[in-house]
Design an enzyme around this catalytic site. Structure first.
Site, mmCIF file in Angstrom:
data_model
loop_
_atom_site.group_PDB
_atom_site.id
_atom_site.type_symbol
_atom_site.label_atom_id
_atom_site.label_comp_id
_atom_site.label_asym_id
_atom_site.label_seq_id
_atom_site.Cartn_x
_atom_site.Cartn_y
_atom_site.Cartn_z
ATOM 1 N N ASP A 1 155.853 42.530 -1.860
ATOM 2 C CA ASP A 1 156.731 43.540 -2.462
ATOM 3 C C ASP A 1 156.102 44.927 -2.359
ATOM 4 O O ASP A 1 156.773 45.907 -2.040
ATOM 5 C CB ASP A 1 157.108 43.192 -3.908
ATOM 6 C CG ASP A 1 155.917 42.811 -4.749
ATOM 7 O OD1 ASP A 1 154.820 42.663 -4.198
ATOM 8 O OD2 ASP A 1 156.076 42.656 -5.969
ATOM 9 N N LYS B 1 152.471 36.441 -1.026
ATOM 10 C CA LYS B 1 152.889 36.503 -2.420
ATOM 11 C C LYS B 1 152.071 35.444 -3.162
ATOM 12 O O LYS B 1 152.606 34.607 -3.902
ATOM 13 C CB LYS B 1 154.398 36.230 -2.524
ATOM 14 C CG LYS B 1 154.989 36.460 -3.895
ATOM 15 C CD LYS B 1 155.315 37.896 -4.197
ATOM 16 C CE LYS B 1 155.584 38.128 -5.655
ATOM 17 N NZ LYS B 1 155.753 39.534 -6.032
ATOM 18 N N TYR C 1 161.300 27.829 6.498
ATOM 19 C CA TYR C 1 162.294 27.417 7.478
ATOM 20 C C TYR C 1 162.103 25.959 7.873
ATOM 21 O O TYR C 1 162.457 25.541 8.961
ATOM 22 C CB TYR C 1 162.244 28.339 8.712
ATOM 23 C CG TYR C 1 162.627 29.764 8.372
ATOM 24 C CD1 TYR C 1 161.895 30.483 7.439
ATOM 25 C CD2 TYR C 1 163.723 30.366 8.961
ATOM 26 C CE1 TYR C 1 162.247 31.782 7.103
ATOM 27 C CE2 TYR C 1 164.081 31.666 8.629
ATOM 28 C CZ TYR C 1 163.337 32.355 7.695
ATOM 29 O OH TYR C 1 163.698 33.627 7.368
ATOM 30 N N ASP D 1 160.214 37.374 8.939
ATOM 31 C CA ASP D 1 161.609 37.594 9.287
ATOM 32 C C ASP D 1 162.092 38.896 8.646
ATOM 33 O O ASP D 1 162.672 39.769 9.297
ATOM 34 C CB ASP D 1 162.412 36.396 8.771
ATOM 35 C CG ASP D 1 163.856 36.437 9.231
ATOM 36 O OD1 ASP D 1 164.148 37.186 10.162
ATOM 37 O OD2 ASP D 1 164.687 35.722 8.633
HETATM 38 N N1 LIG Z 1 153.533 54.381 -12.751
HETATM 39 C C1 LIG Z 1 152.729 54.482 -11.703
HETATM 40 N N2 LIG Z 1 151.952 55.558 -11.574
HETATM 41 C C2 LIG Z 1 151.150 55.681 -10.520
HETATM 42 N N3 LIG Z 1 151.042 54.766 -9.525
HETATM 43 C C3 LIG Z 1 151.784 53.671 -9.598
HETATM 44 C C4 LIG Z 1 152.668 53.482 -10.671
HETATM 45 N N4 LIG Z 1 153.295 52.328 -10.490
HETATM 46 C C5 LIG Z 1 152.841 51.821 -9.350
HETATM 47 N N5 LIG Z 1 151.919 52.608 -8.789
HETATM 48 C C6 LIG Z 1 151.218 52.366 -7.548
HETATM 49 O O1 LIG Z 1 152.056 51.665 -6.666
HETATM 50 C C7 LIG Z 1 151.340 50.756 -5.918
HETATM 51 C C8 LIG Z 1 152.112 49.440 -5.805
HETATM 52 O O2 LIG Z 1 152.122 48.612 -6.992
HETATM 53 P P1 LIG Z 1 152.177 47.012 -6.826
HETATM 54 O O3 LIG Z 1 153.419 46.639 -6.102
HETATM 55 O O4 LIG Z 1 150.872 46.570 -6.248
HETATM 56 O O5 LIG Z 1 152.290 46.372 -8.277
HETATM 57 P P2 LIG Z 1 152.187 44.794 -8.602
HETATM 58 O O6 LIG Z 1 151.032 44.582 -9.445
HETATM 59 O O7 LIG Z 1 152.239 44.072 -7.317
HETATM 60 O O8 LIG Z 1 153.521 44.458 -9.443
HETATM 61 P P3 LIG Z 1 154.559 43.177 -9.298
HETATM 62 O O9 LIG Z 1 153.743 42.013 -8.890
HETATM 63 O O10 LIG Z 1 155.247 43.008 -10.584
HETATM 64 O O11 LIG Z 1 155.540 43.603 -8.250
HETATM 65 C C9 LIG Z 1 149.970 50.644 -6.522
HETATM 66 O O12 LIG Z 1 149.023 51.102 -5.607
HETATM 67 C C10 LIG Z 1 150.010 51.504 -7.748
HETATM 68 O O13 LIG Z 1 148.837 52.248 -7.882
HETATM 69 MG MG LIG Z 2 165.523 38.002 11.330
HETATM 70 MG MG LIG Z 3 154.387 44.710 -6.684
#
Ligand SMILES: Nc1ncnc2c1ncn2[C@@H]1O[C@H](COP(=O)(O)OP(=O)(O)OP(=O)(O)O)[C@@H](O)[C@H]1O
Ligand SMILES: [Mg+2]
Ligand SMILES: [Mg+2]
Ligand SMILES: Nc1ncnc2c1ncn2[C@@H]1O[C@H](COP(=O)(O)OP(=O)(O)OP(=O)(O)O)[C@@H](O)[C@H]1O
Lengths: 342, 341
Positions: free
Chosen positions: A213, A180, A133, A237
Site C-alpha cells: 500500500d 504485505k 492465481y 498484476d
Molecule cells: N501524518 C503524516 N505526517 C507525515 N508523514 C506521514 C504521515 N502519514 C504518513 N506519512 C508518511 O507516509 C509514508 C507511508 O506510510 P505507510 O504506508 O508506511 O504506513 P503503514 O504503517 O504502512 O500503514 P497501514 O499499514 O495502515 O497502511 C511513511 O513514510 C510516513 O512517514
Molecule cells: Mg493485469
Molecule cells: Mg501503509
C-alpha cells in the site's frame, strides 16, 4: 536449418506469433525495423490454429510450442482466445507449457508523450505461476467461499533470482521486494525471506522491502524512487498496470516472460484492437519495445539500444504519430520513420 | 445559525488512543483544536502500543461505552507472530466498513485535478483472515474468505453512503476473472444491492485496470466499494494522487461503533526523525475529526473545523514537509486555531 540469406553462425532463430487483430500489422512493423537495423534474427512464424490441437488442448499447436522451446526465444502479438468451453486459453497454455514464471515490464517515460508523470524509469517483475492465481477456490457452505493463495520457496527464489540477475545485466542498482507481510505474515513472509536470501548473494545491489500500500502511494507521488520491483503474482498484476498508467498505458509498455531454461517470450500486453484491425492505423510501439527486450535478453545490446533510441526519437519528434498518440500517421509511415532514425 | 437542542452543550465522551510514533503528536493536535473551538466532546485517553499483544480490556470497554474513538497509528511488526492491533480493533468491534475520502484540497496543487473519491472497503475478512499455514516446508497457504453476509453489508453501506451524501456512481473493484468464486460472490452481492438503488449508477472494474485508470483519469471515479486488500491499495493510490496520506481523512464504522483515524496508511507511525522534530502532518487526522463531529451530529462544529483546515491549506503558509513546506505540527495547529470562526 534452412539456407537463409545469412550464413553467419551468429544468426538466431526466433519464433514469431503475429497474433490476431492488429497483430499481423504490428508484427510486420517489427520485421521491417529488424531488417533495416540488420538484426541477425531469422523468424519462424507461427499462427494460431483454426481448431483445438488435442496435444495442447488449445488453439496453440504443439508445433508452435515446440518451436519456442527449441529456439528458446520468441515474440508474440496480441491474441484473442476464442470463446467456448473445453479448451485452455492461449495465454494459459503458453504459460504452463513453457513454464513462464516471471513477467518483466519496464516502464520508461516517453519524451514527447506527455503524462502527469515524467522521469519514470523502473521495471516490474511479477511472479507468474502461483500466489493468488492458484485457481483453488471452493464454497465452504452456502454464502461462504475460500480462495487459496500459495507461496512456495521454489517459485519465490526463482523469481527473486531472476530479478537480481536482471538488475545486474541491465545496470540497475536497486531491487525492491513488494509485499504485505505485516498482514500475510507466513505467505508474504516466505516470499520476503527468499528475496533476502538471494539479496545476500548480491551485496552490490541495494535491496529494500516496501509494503504494497505504501508502494502504491510512493509510486504516484514520486515514481523515480523505484528501480527494479519484484513481487508475488497479484501485487505484480496490479502494480505493473499502475506503472503502465504512469507512462501512458498499455499501448506503450513492453513486456517479456521468462521461462524454464532461460527461455524468453516477449509480448505486447495490449489487445487485438478489432476496431482498427487491417486499417494500417495500429501503433506498433509496444511490440517494437517488446522486441527490444527480446534482443537485450539475447545480449544484442547494441541493436537493442539503436532500435529503442529510434523509437523514442520518432515519438519525441512527433511528426509521424499514430492516432492513439494524437497523430495522423499510418502504421507504415511510423515504421518508416523509425527505420530512418536508426 | 446553529440552534442547539436544550442539553446539546453537554459534552460527549470520546475514547482517545494516541498510539505510537507520530500518533501522540497528531492526536494532540486534534485535542488542542477541539478545545479551542469548545467542541462538546471530551476525551478518555488510553495508552496503547502496537507492541502489546492485545488491546487492553479497559480500552475496549471504553470504546464500547462511548461508541466513538479517535486514534493514532499503532505500529505493526512485519513478520513474527504478533498480529496488527489496528486489524484487531476493527475485527473485535466489527467495524466492517473502512472509509477514506481522497480529494484535491483547494490550494494544494497535485498532478491531477478533480479528484474526489470515496473508497469504502470491507474491513473484516478477505485476505486479512489471518488464516495461514505451512503445508510442507517451503509451501505456505493463505486463505482468502469472502462471505455473502459481509459482501452484502459492505455493498449496502456503500449505497447508503452514496445516497445520503448525494453521490452518483458506485464502482465495485474486483478480480473476478481470476478469483471467480470469491470475487464473484462479492460482485454478485453488490449487483443485488445495486438493484435497490436505481438512482445511483453502478459499474464494475478489475483491480489492475482500476489502478491504471486511477493514475490516468481519476476524475471518472466517485464512490468505490471493494474487498479488503484491493481497498487498501486503491485507497493508498487515490490518496497519493490527491496529495498524500498526510491529508486524507477516514475512519472505520460498524453497526455500533466508529473509530476515526488517518484515512490512508492509518497504521502509519512515521519515522524517528518525524517524531523527534515534531513535524508530522496533522491535517489528515484533523479532517477525520471533522468527520467524527459530523458522525456525532455536531455538523456546525464539523464545518467550522473543516473550514479552518481548508483555509490553512489554501493559504499555503503553514505546511509540513510532505506538502512541500517546513512547518512543525504545532505551527499548523496554531494556524488552524487562528482560523477557527
Ligand atoms: N501524518 C503524516 N505526517 C507525515 N508523514 C506521514 C504521515 N502519514 C504518513 N506519512 C508518511 O507516509 C509514508 C507511508 O506510510 P505507510 O504506508 O508506511 O504506513 P503503514 O504503517 O504502512 O500503514 P497501514 O499499514 O495502515 O497502511 C511513511 O513514510 C510516513 O512517514
Ligand atoms: Mg493485469
Ligand atoms: Mg501503509
Ligand atoms: N504525510 C505524508 N503523507 C503522504 N506521504 C508522505 C507523507 N510524508 C511523507 N510522505 C512520503 O513518504 C515517503 C517517505 O517520507 P518521509 O516522511 O520518511 O520523508 P523522506 O522523504 O524519507 O525524508 P527524510 O529522510 O528526511 O525523512 C516520501 O515519498 C514522502 O513523499
Amino acid at each position: 536449418r534452412c539456407l537463409g540469406t545469412s550464413t553467419k553462425d551468429t544468426v538466431v532463430r526466433a519464433t514469431l506469433f503475429p497474433g490476431d487483430g492488429i497483430g499481423p500489422e504490428i508484427a510486420s512493423s517489427v520485421k521491417q525495423v529488424f531488417k533495416a537495423a540488420e538484426v541477425p534474427i531469422e523468424w519462424e512464424e507461427h499462427s494460431i490454429g483454426t481448431s483445438v490441437d488435442p496435444q495442447t488442448n488449445s488453439f496453440v499447436t504443439f508445433d508452435s510450442m515446440e518451436s519456442v522451446r527449441k529456439n528458446g526465444i520468441g515474440l508474440k502479438g496480441p491474441m484473442t482466445t476464442p470463446i467456448g468451453k473445453g479448451f485452455r486459453s492461449l495465454n494459459l497454455t503458453l504459460r504452463k507449457s513453457l513454464g513462464l514464471y516471471a513477467n518483466v515490464r519496464p516502464c520508461l517515460s516517453i519524451p514527447g508523450y506527455k503524462t502527469p508523470y515524467d522521469n519514470v524509469d523502473l521495471v516490474t517483475i511479477r511472479e507468474n505461476t502461483e500466489g493468488e492465481y492458484s485457481g483453488l477456490e471452493h464454497q465452504v457452505v452456502k454464502g461462504v467461499v475460500e480462495s487459496l493463495k500459495i507461496i512456495t520457496r521454489h517459485a519465490s527464489l526463482r523469481v527473486a533470482d531472476y530479478a537480481f540477475q536482471y538488475a545486474r545485466s541491465n545496470g540497475r542498482k536497486r531491487v525492491s521486494a513488494i509485499h504485505k507481510a505485516n498482514i500475510m505474515k507466513k505467505t508474504d513472509g516466505l516470499f520476503l525471506q527468499c528475496c533476502r536470501e538471494v539479496a545476500e548473494k548480491h551485496p552490490d545491489i541495494v535491496y529494500e522491502e516496501v509494503i504494497i500500500d505504501n508502494c502504491c502511494m510512493m509510486l504516484v507521488k514520486n515514481p523515480s524512487l523505484f528501480d527494479v520491483l519484484v513481487m508475488p503474482n497479484l501485487y505484480g498484476d496490479i502494480i505493473s498496470d499502475l506503472c503502465a498508467g504512469l507512462i501512458g498505458g498499455l499501448g506503450l509498455t513492453p513486456s517479456c516472460n521468462i521461462g524454464d531454461n532461460g527461455l524468453a517470450l516477449a509480448e505486447a500486453v495490449h489487445g487485438t484492437a478489432p476496431d482498427i484491425a487491417g486499417k494500417n492505423k495500429a501503433n506498433p510501439t509496444a511490440l517494437l519495445l517488446s522486441s527490444v527486450m527480446m534482443l537485450r535478453h539475447l545480449g544484442m545490446v547494441e541493436k537493442a539500444d539503436r532500435i529503442q533510441k529510434a523509437i523514442l526519437k520518432t515519438i519525441e519528434e512527433g511528426k509521424y504519430l499514430t492516432g492513439d498518440l494524437g497523430g495522423k500517421a499510418s502504421t507504415t509511415e511510423y515504421t518508416m520513420a523509425v527505420c530512418e532514425h536508426l | 445559525t446553529y440552534m442547539p437542542r436544550p442539553g446539546d452543550g453537554a459534552p460527549r465522551a470520546v475514547t482517545l488512543i494516541p498510539g505510537d510514533g507520530i500518533g501522540p503528536l497528531v492526536t494532540d493536535a486534534v485535542v488542542q483544536v477541539m478545545k479551542a473551538m469548545h467542541a462538546p466532546i471530551y476525551f478518555e485517553e488510553f495508552e496503547v502500543s502496537g507492541k502489546m499483544d492485545k488491546i487492553p480490556d479497559v480500552v475496549m470497554d471504553s470504546i464500547r461505552k462511548n461508541k466513538v474513538c479517535l486514534k493514532g497509528g499503532l505500529a505493526t511488526p512485519v513478520g513474527g507472530g504478533v498480529s496488527s492491533l489496528n486489524v484487531q480493533l476493527r475485527k473485535e468491534l466489527d467495524l466492517f466498513a473502512s472509509l477514506v475520502h481522497c480529494f484535491n484540497l483547494p490550494g494544494l496543487p497535485t498532478r491531477h485535478d478533480n479528484v474526489d473519491i470515496v473508497v469504502i472497503r470491507e474491513n473484516t475478512e478477505g485476505e486479512y483472515s489471518g488464516l495461514e499455514h505451512e503445508v510442507i516446508p517451503g509451501v505456505v497457504e493463505s486463505l482468502k474468505v469472502i462471505t455473502k453476509f459481509c459482501s452484502e453489508r459492505i455493498a449496502k453501506y456503500a449505497f447508503e453512503y452514496a445516497y445520503l451524501n448525494n453521490r452518483k456512481l458506485i464502482t465495485a473493484v474486483h478480480k473476478a476473472n481470476i478469483m471467480k468464486l470469491a470475487d464473484g460472490l462479492f460482485l454478485e452481492s453488490c449487483r443485488e444491492i445495486a438493484k435497490k438503488y436505481p438512482g445511483i449508477e453502478y459499474n464494475e472494474i478489475i483491480v489492475d485496470n482500476c489502478c491504471m485508470q486511477l493514475v490516468a483519469r481519476p476524475e471518472q471515479f466517485d464512490v468505490m466499494v471493494t474487498p479488503n486488500l484491493y481497498g487498501n491499495l486503491v485507497a493508498n493510490t487515490a490518496a497519493g494522487i490527491a496529495g498524500g496520506t498526510g491529508v486524507m481523512p477516514g475512519g472505520n464504522v460498524g453497526a455500533e461503533h466508529a473509530v476515526f483515524e488517518q484515512g490512508a496508511s492509518a497504521g502509519n507511525v512515521g519515522n524517528e526523525k518525524l517524531v523527534k522534530e515534531k513535524r508530522a502532518n496533522p491535517i489528515a487526522l484533523l479532517l477525520s475529526s471533522s468527520m467524527l463531529l459530523r458522525h456525532l451530529q455536531f455538523p456546525a462544529f464539523a464545518d467550522r473545523l473543516e473550514q479552518a483546515v481548508m483555509g490553512v491549506i489554501k493559504e499555503g503558509v503553514h505546511r509540513t514537509k510532505d506538502l512541500g513546506g517546513t512547518s512543525t505540527t504545532q505551527e499548523v495547529v496554531d494556524a488552524v486555531i487562528a482560523k477557527l470562526g
